[in-house]
Design a protein around this motif. Sequence first.
Motif, PDB file in Angstrom:
ATOM      1  N   LYS A 792       0.830  -1.213   0.000  1.00 45.72           N
ATOM      2  CA  LYS A 792       0.000   0.000   0.000  1.00 45.72           C
ATOM      3  C   LYS A 792       0.860   1.257   0.000  1.00 45.72           C
ATOM      4  CE  LYS A 792      -2.470  -1.230   3.560  1.00 45.72           C
ATOM      5  NZ  LYS A 792      -3.447  -1.184   4.662  1.00 45.72           N
ATOM      6  N   GLN A 799       1.876   6.965  -6.731  1.00 46.91           N
ATOM      7  CA  GLN A 799       0.866   7.947  -7.100  1.00 46.91           C
ATOM      8  C   GLN A 799       1.280   9.360  -6.686  1.00 46.91           C
ATOM      9  OE1 GLN A 799      -2.792   5.756  -5.568  1.00 46.91           O
ATOM     10  NE2 GLN A 799      -3.578   6.677  -7.449  1.00 46.91           N
ATOM     11  N   GLY A 805      -3.988   6.888 -11.463  1.00 43.27           N
ATOM     12  CA  GLY A 805      -4.700   5.699 -11.031  1.00 43.27           C
ATOM     13  C   GLY A 805      -4.875   4.704 -12.166  1.00 43.27           C
ATOM     14  N   LYS A 809      -3.501   0.877 -12.099  1.00 43.98           N
ATOM     15  CA  LYS A 809      -4.370  -0.271 -12.324  1.00 43.98           C
ATOM     16  C   LYS A 809      -3.864  -1.119 -13.496  1.00 43.98           C
ATOM     17  CE  LYS A 809      -8.179   2.250 -12.381  1.00 43.98           C
ATOM     18  NZ  LYS A 809      -9.608   2.628 -12.478  1.00 43.98           N
ATOM     19  N   TYR A 877      -7.508  -3.465  -5.889  1.00 43.22           N
ATOM     20  CA  TYR A 877      -7.048  -2.069  -5.872  1.00 43.22           C
ATOM     21  C   TYR A 877      -8.198  -1.116  -5.563  1.00 43.22           C
ATOM     22  CZ  TYR A 877      -5.313   2.448  -7.359  1.00 43.22           C
ATOM     23  OH  TYR A 877      -4.967   3.775  -7.394  1.00 43.22           O
ATOM     24  N   SER A 881      -7.908   1.797  -2.834  1.00 42.43           N
ATOM     25  CA  SER A 881      -7.866   3.197  -3.281  1.00 42.43           C
ATOM     26  C   SER A 881      -9.004   4.063  -2.744  1.00 42.43           C
ATOM     27  CB  SER A 881      -7.892   3.246  -4.817  1.00 42.43           C
ATOM     28  OG  SER A 881      -9.093   2.668  -5.316  1.00 42.43           O
ATOM     29  N   ARG A 888      -3.066   6.810   3.139  1.00 49.54           N
ATOM     30  CA  ARG A 888      -2.358   5.542   2.944  1.00 49.54           C
ATOM     31  C   ARG A 888      -0.889   5.667   3.336  1.00 49.54           C
ATOM     32  NH1 ARG A 888      -3.350   4.145  -2.996  1.00 49.54           N
ATOM     33  NH2 ARG A 888      -4.511   6.090  -3.163  1.00 49.54           N
TER      34      ARG A 888
END
Length: 894
Positions: A792, A799, A805, A809, A877, A881, A888
């Motif tokens: 994580k 990011q 995102g 992914k 994910y 997210s 996070r």
Amino acid sequence: MIRVANRGCIRRLGFRSMKAARTRNIVAVLAIALTTVLFTSLFTIASSINYSFQQENFRQAGGDCHASIKDISWGQVEELRTDPLIKEGSARLFLGMPSEPPFNKSHVEVSYMEPAAAPHHFCQPVEGALPREGTDEAATDTHVLALLGVRPEVGAKFTMTFELDDNTDHPIPVTRTFTLSGWWEYDSAVVASHVLLPRSAAEEIAALGSGNPYSMTGKWTLNVMLDNAFHIREDIYQVLENHGYQGEDFQADNYLDTGVNWGYSGAQLSNSFDITTLIAIVALLLLIVFTGYLIIYNVFQISVTNDIRFYGLLKTIGTTGRQLKRIVRQQALMLSLIGIPFGLLLGFVIGNQLTPVIMAQLSYKHAFVSFDPLIFIGAALFSLLTVSLSCARPGRMAAKVSPVEAVRYTEGGGKKPGKREKTRKTQGGASLPKMAWANLGRSRGKTVVTVISLTLAVVLATMTYTFSIGFDMMKYLQNKADVDFILGDAAYFQVGGGGFCSTDEAVPETVISDVRAQSGIEENGRIYGNVSDIEEFVTEEWFRGIWSKWNPPEVLDLQIKYKERMDDGLLADRVQLYGMEDFPLSLLDVLEGDLAPLSDPSQKAIAAVYLTDDYDSTIFGSNWAKLGDKVTLRYVTEREYFYMDNGEIIEDTDNVDPNRNWTSRAVAYEEVEYTVCALVQVPDSIGYRYYGADQFVLGAERFRQDTGTDSVMTYIFNTTDEAEPEMESFLAEYTESVQPLYDYESRATYAAEFEGFRGMFMTMGGALSFIIGLVGVLNFVNAVLTGILTRKRELAVLQSVGMTGKQLKSMLVYEGLYHTLLALLASLVMTVVLGPLLGGAVSDIFWFFTYRLTVVPIAAVLPVFLALGALVPLWTYRSVSRRTIVERLREAET
């Protein structure tokens, strides 16, 4: 080192640590439960099949007692069953069997059984009771009553004729009328139906017998149950020895005939157990344990990796490596207490549902579900063993971690102690596929385990499909059913029958004419059987070589002593002779020579028959005659019988002195010398169906001329495809209602048998593939889920430095697809490499198997695996997210 009483503290610490990882616990419980399901379902199916297999064997063997001591007196019954090795002994007095219609197609035995013996022979009345002493009562099954046209009602009268001394040359018919005292449902798997009489009536009828020492009438049999089914023969021989008897030398005065129930798997296993069997059992168990190990190990390995910082911090406050191992082991056992009971229950349900399906495919008439407690004990122990093995290495990993390494650890990022960190050089810059591939390499162990678990399921499914399509129906039918239809006397088709040997069993021309009147018949022909007294002449060496496989030397010595010996030293021995028309001759497999001379009755030509093994390979030592040899056959029309000690002629063969050895010799006969024109193999389906002597084939006309007989053993024929269903219906009705003395076999019967076998294989292999497939999928889901959860912070950092995102992914999807594609690639390689090896092994076991390489299952699971590889990472994910990047990052730092 000072021992501190801190076990309670360690237990609480482990429990609270486990309680904090709910997602991991759910996955671990599912993994343990699924592994237990695998063990329980397989053990349930195996135990149930073994139990059903034994029950089917018991019915074919005639009972479920461990052994029997045969042809003894009542005094010997009472003496022997007091032996301490015998836990239960029940006796039976045999009388005889009916053979005339309506019983010509059924095996029915008339006898007295002690009440304790009846259940062991599946003769327990469901209505009424066993017959009472001093009455005319009898108990039997619904099949016998149906053949007699009697309704199964207690008190009903029925009359039947049966034969005493039925196994001698002069059976004695007896007709009696009985009152039905009780009945039970007919079980088609039982080889014989029984008519049970009171002891008083049985002894009165037995007294009507001739007293022939070779007759079974009036003889008692003691059926015994021992402590267990292992070493039955040794135990029963010990029982005989304890009372001064023995069961090996039948010429000795103290010899008693015994029988071991071949239906018990334990007895078969103890007789055939060798190193190969042991290796096969161990290999199967290791495969099952390894399958469960794949998933549970991955769960705990990822769990320890996820909690590595926690274990490092524990070490900073003085926790030892041994205590950390205990924490991991404690968590595994606590999760097992939840997963194993659930898996036992679900596995037993699955096993119960699959067992009847598998048994139906095996053509078993009875499917019994086993409730043996050993199923649950064994499955639970194997699951605990698998859990212990699976958490051992993660436990050692937790114990060895240093506090500094643990704090700095990220999955795949920390270097292992004693190893230099390698510098990686890349070309072309970073890309999402390359990053995903690199991520797989950061945790090679987890990647390998995940790929293997998926690969195992695919390979198993592929092998199951490969083997199922490899079972060749044409090969099967060529061996089992060489023609579309075989018509013969009902006794010819009975398993364990005496074979064709009498004019009474011949197929008359009127029956053949009725069949030939039907449309659609193409090739057809008659096979004549030997019903007269015919002898050949063989060397003593040949006779011993053939029969030594089934008889000990002392028995062979006695047989040879009884044989008529010629002046040149040759022994007169019986022969099995065929007479075949052109169509049956065309079905023979010619090894050497030419069959054309057999069709010319002016030539004294004969074909020597060679036997085959289960794999259709020729047994070249199964006939002494070679191509071009001369074979002399003696057609006997008269014999005389004499005592061997002084040559005294026996005038009345019904009154032979049982204490003296006697034999016979031909006094009126004709000898014909033939030349062997061919060496042939006769297909099993059109042969005598038993082996009793050397076999030879004559042409039909020559056979009728030399033997003076024209008894048709079978009439065989092929039909057009369009006429086959109509002929099947006609013969079914014809042999049931019009000519009930006769029966038939068809190619369709064997085709259905073959499909049942293949369906059983598909069912068992499919079920096993499905269970192992679930293990693989759960392992994959677990690997992806825990992999993303443990990263994580890393994903949040990516990011935070600009990765979108969508890009994140995509990278995770690539990782998932790499897992699945690697599994498919490994499956393809293993299929190509292992397929021919396993195919060769299977073809050695099943003669009708032909290996064919196929990748259809791999292609079939490709879209499923692609969907898993894409959807599982996206779903995982998505759950991660939901929190912001800052949250996070902070959560990962805490």
